[in-house]
Design a protein around this motif. Structure first.
Motif, mmCIF file in Angstrom:
data_model
loop_
_atom_site.group_PDB
_atom_site.id
_atom_site.type_symbol
_atom_site.label_atom_id
_atom_site.label_comp_id
_atom_site.label_asym_id
_atom_site.label_seq_id
_atom_site.Cartn_x
_atom_site.Cartn_y
_atom_site.Cartn_z
ATOM 1 N N ALA A 1 46.555 24.897 67.252
ATOM 2 C CA ALA A 1 46.327 26.281 67.683
ATOM 3 C C ALA A 1 45.954 27.169 66.495
ATOM 4 C CB ALA A 1 47.576 26.823 68.383
ATOM 5 N N LEU A 2 46.656 26.991 65.370
ATOM 6 C CA LEU A 2 46.343 27.781 64.175
ATOM 7 C C LEU A 2 44.958 27.446 63.630
ATOM 8 C CD1 LEU A 2 49.805 27.654 62.378
ATOM 9 C CD2 LEU A 2 48.688 29.696 63.323
ATOM 10 N N ILE A 3 44.610 26.186 63.631
ATOM 11 C CA ILE A 3 43.286 25.775 63.148
ATOM 12 C C ILE A 3 42.205 26.370 64.040
ATOM 13 C CG2 ILE A 3 41.732 23.790 62.873
ATOM 14 C CD1 ILE A 3 44.282 22.212 61.924
ATOM 15 N N GLU A 4 42.393 26.273 65.361
ATOM 16 C CA GLU A 4 41.412 26.839 66.292
ATOM 17 C C GLU A 4 41.259 28.345 66.089
ATOM 18 O OE1 GLU A 4 41.965 25.797 70.420
ATOM 19 O OE2 GLU A 4 42.398 23.714 69.877
ATOM 20 N N THR A 5 42.366 29.027 65.818
ATOM 21 C CA THR A 5 42.323 30.480 65.619
ATOM 22 C C THR A 5 41.564 30.856 64.350
ATOM 23 O OG1 THR A 5 44.435 30.733 66.745
ATOM 24 C CG2 THR A 5 43.764 32.535 65.293
ATOM 25 N N HIS A 6 41.806 30.137 63.264
ATOM 26 C CA HIS A 6 41.249 30.526 61.969
ATOM 27 C C HIS A 6 39.948 29.813 61.600
ATOM 28 C CE1 HIS A 6 44.668 33.052 61.032
ATOM 29 N NE2 HIS A 6 45.441 32.091 61.530
ATOM 30 N N MET A 7 39.572 28.776 62.317
ATOM 31 C CA MET A 7 38.358 28.035 61.995
ATOM 32 C C MET A 7 37.088 28.882 62.094
ATOM 33 S SD MET A 7 37.179 25.219 60.841
ATOM 34 C CE MET A 7 38.241 23.840 61.133
ATOM 35 N N PRO A 8 36.918 29.704 63.133
ATOM 36 C CA PRO A 8 35.682 30.512 63.189
ATOM 37 C C PRO A 8 35.497 31.394 61.946
ATOM 38 C CG PRO A 8 36.775 30.554 65.314
ATOM 39 C CD PRO A 8 37.711 29.882 64.359
ATOM 40 N N ALA A 9 36.566 32.047 61.489
ATOM 41 C CA ALA A 9 36.459 32.880 60.290
ATOM 42 C C ALA A 9 36.157 32.021 59.066
ATOM 43 C CB ALA A 9 37.746 33.666 60.076
ATOM 44 N N ALA A 10 36.765 30.842 58.990
ATOM 45 C CA ALA A 10 36.516 29.943 57.862
ATOM 46 C C ALA A 10 35.061 29.495 57.852
ATOM 47 C CB ALA A 10 37.441 28.730 57.932
ATOM 48 N N MET A 11 34.501 29.240 59.023
ATOM 49 C CA MET A 11 33.102 28.823 59.112
ATOM 50 C C MET A 11 32.147 29.973 58.801
ATOM 51 S SD MET A 11 33.468 25.667 59.602
ATOM 52 C CE MET A 11 31.848 25.073 59.980
ATOM 53 N N ASP A 12 32.638 31.214 58.957
ATOM 54 C CA ASP A 12 31.837 32.400 58.607
ATOM 55 C C ASP A 12 32.028 32.785 57.150
ATOM 56 O OD1 ASP A 12 30.660 32.689 61.087
ATOM 57 O OD2 ASP A 12 32.212 34.069 61.834
ATOM 58 N N LYS A 13 32.482 31.848 56.338
ATOM 59 C CA LYS A 13 32.619 31.983 54.888
ATOM 60 C C LYS A 13 33.717 32.945 54.443
ATOM 61 C CE LYS A 13 27.889 30.611 54.371
ATOM 62 N NZ LYS A 13 26.543 30.948 54.047
ATOM 63 N N ASP A 14 34.756 33.112 55.267
ATOM 64 C CA ASP A 14 35.932 33.881 54.861
ATOM 65 C C ASP A 14 36.786 32.958 53.995
ATOM 66 O OD1 ASP A 14 38.444 35.039 54.613
ATOM 67 O OD2 ASP A 14 38.445 35.860 56.643
ATOM 68 N N ILE A 15 36.881 33.294 52.702
ATOM 69 C CA ILE A 15 37.567 32.427 51.735
ATOM 70 C C ILE A 15 39.033 32.224 52.105
ATOM 71 C CG2 ILE A 15 38.267 32.179 49.317
ATOM 72 C CD1 ILE A 15 35.290 31.780 49.783
ATOM 73 N N LYS A 16 39.742 33.293 52.443
ATOM 74 C CA LYS A 16 41.166 33.163 52.774
ATOM 75 C C LYS A 16 41.367 32.294 54.010
ATOM 76 C CE LYS A 16 43.028 37.138 50.478
ATOM 77 N NZ LYS A 16 44.124 38.050 50.445
ATOM 78 N N ALA A 17 40.522 32.486 55.013
ATOM 79 C CA ALA A 17 40.618 31.672 56.228
ATOM 80 C C ALA A 17 40.296 30.219 55.909
ATOM 81 C CB ALA A 17 39.681 32.210 57.304
ATOM 82 N N SER A 18 39.317 29.994 55.016
ATOM 83 C CA SER A 18 38.956 28.624 54.617
ATOM 84 C C SER A 18 40.122 27.946 53.924
ATOM 85 C CB SER A 18 37.751 28.643 53.676
ATOM 86 O OG SER A 18 36.631 29.154 54.317
ATOM 87 N N GLU A 19 40.780 28.663 53.019
ATOM 88 C CA GLU A 19 41.928 28.102 52.313
ATOM 89 C C GLU A 19 43.067 27.793 53.275
ATOM 90 O OE1 GLU A 19 42.702 31.057 49.331
ATOM 91 O OE2 GLU A 19 41.137 30.291 48.004
ATOM 92 N N LEU A 20 43.299 28.707 54.225
ATOM 93 C CA LEU A 20 44.363 28.488 55.203
ATOM 94 C C LEU A 20 44.065 27.275 56.073
ATOM 95 C CD1 LEU A 20 46.959 29.332 56.641
ATOM 96 C CD2 LEU A 20 45.560 30.836 58.076
ATOM 97 N N VAL A 21 42.832 27.155 56.545
ATOM 98 C CA VAL A 21 42.454 26.015 57.394
ATOM 99 C C VAL A 21 42.594 24.713 56.609
ATOM 100 C CG1 VAL A 21 40.517 24.893 58.581
ATOM 101 C CG2 VAL A 21 40.995 27.315 58.990
#
Length: 168
Positions: free
Chosen positions: A78-98
């Motif tokens: 659930a957490l990965i699904e929530t934060h993956m879109p932001a990580a794919m949009d080059k959000d560094i913090k979201a990428s690190e969290l994922v």
């Protein structure tokens, strides 16, 4: 024929007492009076029942661990699904969290594997290993040269360090 609930409860209680006795230090032997007082007819019967109890506990623990893993995987998914879109949009913090979530999930599920070392033979081909005798080992060392030969030419076999004056 399966045991009634009352009979199964009595068996479970007897096994729990047996496990408790065996956990004492020093261990209570299977042929002791305390173990016989639990109703066992022989040390062999007590031993078999003890190992049955351990196996039942192991299975129960495996079930609990599996349930825990499933719960944790659902949360991580659930957490990965929530934060993956932001990580794919080059959000560094979201990428690190994922990335941390994916690493945690891999560790939880045992997906991280140790790297395997590979020995290669001539021309990068497979190396065939088999047991050899002492004569064959000596022959191989003579053919390839002694790897320790040049370590310290001043030392002869059986002598100590040449810088050692013998006074410790």
């Amino acid at each position: 024929m399966p045991l009634s609930k009352a009979d199964q409860a009595a068996v479970d209680e007897r096994r729990a007492k047996l496990v408790s006795l065996r956990r004492r230090r020093p261990k209570v032997p299977f042929d002791s009076e305390e173990v016989r007082a639990l109703g066992y007819t022989s040390p062999s019967a007590a031993s078999k029942d003890f190992y049955r109890a351990l196996e039942a506990r192991r299975k129960e623990l495996d079930i609990q661990v599996t349930e825990y893993r499933e719960e944790q995987n659902e949360i991580l998914d659930a957490l990965i699904e929530t934060h993956m879109p932001a990580a794919m949009d080059k959000d560094i913090k979201a990428s690190e969290l994922v990335l941390k979530l994916l690493e945690r999930q891999a560790k939880l599920n045992g997906w991280e594997q140790a790297l395997k070392a590979e020995l290669s033979g001539p021309n990068g081909g497979p190396m065939h290993l088999s047991p050899i005798g002492l004569n064959k080992l000596r022959e191989l060392i003579q053919t390839s040269g002694d790897p320790d030969e040049d370590d310290n030419p001043d030392l002869d076999e059986g002598e100590g360090d040449p810088d050692d004056d013998g006074n410790d």
